[in-house]
Write an enzyme that holds these catalytic residues in place. Structure first.
Site, PDB file in Angstrom:
ATOM      1  CB  THR A 181      -0.839   0.020   1.299  1.00 14.71           C
ATOM      2  OG1 THR A 181      -1.671  -1.119   1.329  1.00 14.71           O
ATOM      3  CG2 THR A 181      -1.681   1.274   1.447  1.00 14.71           C
ATOM      4  N   GLY A 233       0.183  -2.733   5.373  1.00  8.66           N
ATOM      5  CA  GLY A 233       0.214  -4.058   5.979  1.00  8.66           C
ATOM      6  C   GLY A 233      -1.167  -4.679   6.002  1.00  8.66           C
ATOM      7  N   GLY A 235      -4.547  -5.178   6.463  1.00 10.62           N
ATOM      8  CA  GLY A 235      -5.660  -4.291   6.754  1.00 10.62           C
ATOM      9  C   GLY A 235      -6.750  -4.896   7.604  1.00 10.62           C
TER      10      GLY A 235
HETATM   11  N1  GLY Z   1      -3.361  -2.287   4.036  1.00  5.76           N
HETATM   12  C1  GLY Z   1      -3.887  -2.548   2.763  1.00  5.76           C
HETATM   13  C2  GLY Z   1      -4.865  -3.619   2.714  1.00  5.76           C
HETATM   14  O1  GLY Z   1      -4.970  -4.417   3.636  1.00  5.76           O
HETATM   15  O2  GLY Z   1      -5.566  -3.710   1.726  1.00  5.76           O
END
Ligand code: GLY
Length: 324
Positions: A181, A233, A235
């Site tokens: 991300t 990371g 999410g």
């Molecule tokens: N942190 C991005 C996701 O989990 O999609």
């Protein structure tokens, strides 16, 4: 103008390609909001970054679905899109949600409609390289949950039919780059903060899955009075713990950056055991209202990028706080 103030931009390591664009805006007295959007757009254009924008890894069905959010610390206005297909600059669509609609989060076909009405170019976001990795990844996936044939054959056999979530579980075991991300945070010369996050999400995700990136409070939060924070990371963890908001709430209560970030990462412990391959990690970047910054992680060895006055280029540094 309230007089000269120091400016700073902080991003996750893959934001390096967008640092010059963000910095150029801040340096000439532009807004933090413009800076974070410009930085993220460069990453969304980078076909070699398979976790964001054009060239991002697709969902289980081979479709690239983008999530993004942006927040203006001066007003706490926010905009976000989820599961956006066919438009690479998800962050600009998120900004349009914030500035042109009476909403915060728009997903799927509605997000694509907004992108179209903004005049953005519709395109196929799945590059040949990302498509090959997707197909190869599925073909390598474990097949011990029953069923005949490779997973990619099984996926293709159920497209258009009722979906089997077990396929998503199996396929996620082949994830080539978990948790990618991009985060951008900035403080401008007016003393305003802004934050932006963009992602193609969890590769091979179940279609329609949203992570923390489009969820204000989970992956992104910003308030001029206290500070800003954003996450990369896994999410599913930060969504449950409202991690970005927790950092800013910590600053609001008088915690220092290390205290606020440390408490937010410690709060994730016990939500899930870490998974083989490291999917269970979470990274944070944060700025306080004075322009101090901190990058933290639940894992050793991760980096971020930053630039402030007096630096002639962005610096790539290890995240200084690790809460394993
Ligand atoms: N942190 C991005 C996701 O989990 O999609």
């Amino acid at each position: 103008m309230t007089g000269w103030r120091p400016v700073i931009v902080v991003a996750s390591a893959n934001g390096e390609v967008g640092m010059d664009a963000a910095w150029a805006i801040l340096e000439r007295g532009g807004s933090a909001l413009d800076a974070v959007e410009a930085g993220v757009r460069e990453v969304e254009d980078n076909a070699e970054d398979h976790t964001v924008g054009y060239g991002g890894y697709p969902n289980l069905l081979g479709e690239v679905e983008l999530d993004a959010s942006i927040m203006d610390g001066s007003t706490r206005a926010a905009g976000a899109v989820g599961a956006l297909r066919g438009y690479r600059h998800a962050i600009s669509v998120a900004r349009a949600v914030m500035e042109r609609l009476p909403h915060v989060l728009v997903v799927g076909d509605g997000a694509a409609r907004l992108a179209s009405e903004l005049g953005l170019a519709r395109e196929e976001l799945l590059t040949a390289k990302a498509r090959d990795t997707w197909r190869n990844g599925l073909d390598r996936s474990p097949s011990d949950a029953g069923g005949d044939g490779s997973l990619v054959e099984r996926v293709q056999s159920v497209i258009g039919d009722i979906f089997d979530p077990e396929l998503a579980r199996q396929a996620s075991g082949t994830h080539p780059a978990p948790g990618g991300t991009v985060n951008f945070l900035a403080l401008d010369r007016e003393g305003h903060l802004a934050s932006a996050v963009s992602t193609s999400g969890w590769a091979w995700k179940f279609p329609g899955r949203l992570g923390d990136s489009p969820l204000i409070g989970a992956g992104n939060y910003c308030d001029d009075r206290y500070g800003a924070a954003a996450c990369t990371g896994w999410g599913e963890l930060t969504t449950r713990a409202c991690t970005a908001r927790m950092v800013v709430a910590g600053l609001a209560s008088g915690q220092t950056l290390p205290e606020a970030c440390g408490a937010a990462l410690a709060d994730l412990k016990g939500l899930e055991p870490g998974e083989p391959g490291g999917r269970g990690y979470v990274n944070l970047v944060a700025i306080d209202r004075s322009g101090r910054h901190l990058a933290a992680s639940t894992k050793e060895g991760t980096e971020y990028v930053w630039r402030s006055d007096g630096m002639d280029r962005a610096e790539r540094s290890p995240r200084s706080l690790v809460v394993a």
